[in-house]
Design an enzyme around this catalytic site. Structure first.
Site, PDB file in Angstrom:
ATOM      1  N   THR A  12      13.664  37.769  21.259  1.00 45.05           N
ATOM      2  CA  THR A  12      13.419  39.153  21.653  1.00 45.05           C
ATOM      3  C   THR A  12      12.170  39.715  20.990  1.00 45.05           C
ATOM      4  O   THR A  12      11.482  40.568  21.563  1.00 45.05           O
ATOM      5  CB  THR A  12      14.638  40.018  21.296  1.00 45.05           C
ATOM      6  OG1 THR A  12      15.774  39.530  22.009  1.00 45.05           O
ATOM      7  CG2 THR A  12      14.423  41.474  21.668  1.00 45.05           C
ATOM      8  N   THR A  92      17.678  36.627  17.726  1.00 47.69           N
ATOM      9  CA  THR A  92      18.789  36.967  16.831  1.00 47.69           C
ATOM     10  C   THR A  92      20.090  36.255  17.192  1.00 47.69           C
ATOM     11  O   THR A  92      20.950  36.071  16.326  1.00 47.69           O
ATOM     12  CB  THR A  92      19.044  38.480  16.837  1.00 47.69           C
ATOM     13  OG1 THR A  92      19.343  38.902  18.168  1.00 47.69           O
ATOM     14  CG2 THR A  92      17.843  39.236  16.311  1.00 47.69           C
ATOM     15  N   ASP A  93      20.261  35.872  18.473  1.00 47.53           N
ATOM     16  CA  ASP A  93      21.569  35.372  18.895  1.00 47.53           C
ATOM     17  C   ASP A  93      22.030  34.151  18.112  1.00 47.53           C
ATOM     18  O   ASP A  93      23.209  34.039  17.763  1.00 47.53           O
ATOM     19  CB  ASP A  93      21.552  35.048  20.401  1.00 47.53           C
ATOM     20  CG  ASP A  93      21.715  36.287  21.262  1.00 47.53           C
ATOM     21  OD1 ASP A  93      21.922  37.378  20.708  1.00 47.53           O
ATOM     22  OD2 ASP A  93      21.627  36.161  22.500  1.00 47.53           O
TER      23      ASP A  93
END
Length: 326
Positions: A12, A92-93
């Protein structure tokens, strides 16, 4: 000035969207490492920065093959006198899994810092630029090296082993559960509150050429034991059970666990509870059942550790100790 290397993997933080106010619909990894740096002219005051882009992924698509390639690249770059510190941008996932893999495999001679963002780069009040700037400042801080890989986000600095994603959409989604930050970033001023532990990574030797399949299976009310059977049948070399409470094993799972252990497939007890881990012999006789306990590790960290242990050929009698040391 320190010589810093930015390794971009997508996420992201490099995301782009047509709508500056919509932070949920965007294309991750759309912007290059050079584009991210171009938006940060202040970064030139922190060091001489070069960039590489081995991947441009949404981190939900990160795989163990990517982990091995990233760790091999980092080991090579960290050995070079042309690099004093490294920053890795990541989604981030699955950042917590990649970060923990690097925690287990990278030398601690130079700072390695991961950073990420919850809002795409094109969003109003994007969090990525400041996170990246602070990560570069941290990588320029030589005393950060001995702490192992770090994660910098939202003005805080975490050890990679202690950082996870705790919120699905808030800007401060990354953080710790059982451990607090080891430092803070105030602008580009870095303050580390924890001294280096001086420990070597658990897997300091040659990286395996491939990592075996290890499945994580969740226990829930009424979860069928044939989940374990299916995992074994489909070629899992190890199994991590994300169990309720302190690693409580449902009674009707015992035969399936015994069958897996009889085939020399390691079965690790972990917990779906966010904090606390699972200690050996707690709530279950691991010695009698041939199972292992994850210690302080999350199910995802236990999986990473077991994959590396099996890939490196660590014998069965040393697996429990390896999980405890990770």
């Amino acid at each position: 000035m320190p010589k810093l290397l930015l390794i971009a993997t997508g996420g992201t933080i490099a995301g782009s969207a047509a709508d500056t106010t919509d932070t949920s619909r965007y294309r991750a990894g759309a912007l290059s490492a050079e584009t991210l740096l171009h938006a940060l002219p202040e970064a030139s005051t922190l060091g001489h920065i070069t960039a590489e882009q081995p991947f441009a992924l949404d981190s939900k698509d990160m795989t163990p093959t990517h982990w091995l390639a990233l760790a091999a690249l980092l080991r090579e770059r960290l050995a070079s006198p042309e690099v004093d510190g490294v920053v890795i941008t990541h989604g981030t996932d699955t950042l917590e899994e990649s970060a923990f893999f690097l925690h287990l495999t990278l030398p601690r001679s130079k700072p390695v810092v991961l950073t990420a963002a919850m809002r795409p780069a094109t969003a109003r009040s994007a969090d990525g630029p400041m996170n990246l700037l602070q990560a570069l400042a941290c990588a320029a801080t030589q005393s950060a090296a001995g702490l192992g890989p770090l994660v910098v986000a939202s003005d805080r600095i975490w050890r990679a082993r202690d950082c996870s994603k705790r919120h699905t959409h808030a800007p401060d989604a990354l953080g710790g559960v059982d451990a607090g930050p080891v430092g803070v970033a105030i602008g580009t001023h870095i303050r580390l509150d924890q001294a280096a532990d001086g420990g070597a990574p658990c897997f300091a030797g040659t990286l395996p050429s491939a990592l075996p399949r290890v499945d994580v299976l969740a226990a829930y009310a009424g979860a069928p034991a044939d989940l374990i059977d299916a995992s074994v049948a489909n070629g899992a070399a190890g199994i991590v059970l994300a169990l309720a409470g302190h690693g409580s094993v449902p009674d009707d799972w015992h035969p399936a666990i015994a069958a897996a252990v009889a085939r020399s497939i390691p079965v690790v007890r972990a917990s779906r509870v966010a904090s606390g881990g699972v200690m050996p012999q707690a709530n279950f006789d691991d010695a009698a059942h041939g199972t292992l306990a994850c210690g302080r590790l999350t199910p995802w960290q236990a999986r990473v550790t077991l994959m590396l242990a099996l890939g490196c050929g660590i014998p069965a009698e040393r697996l429990q100790g390896t999980l405890q040391r990770a």
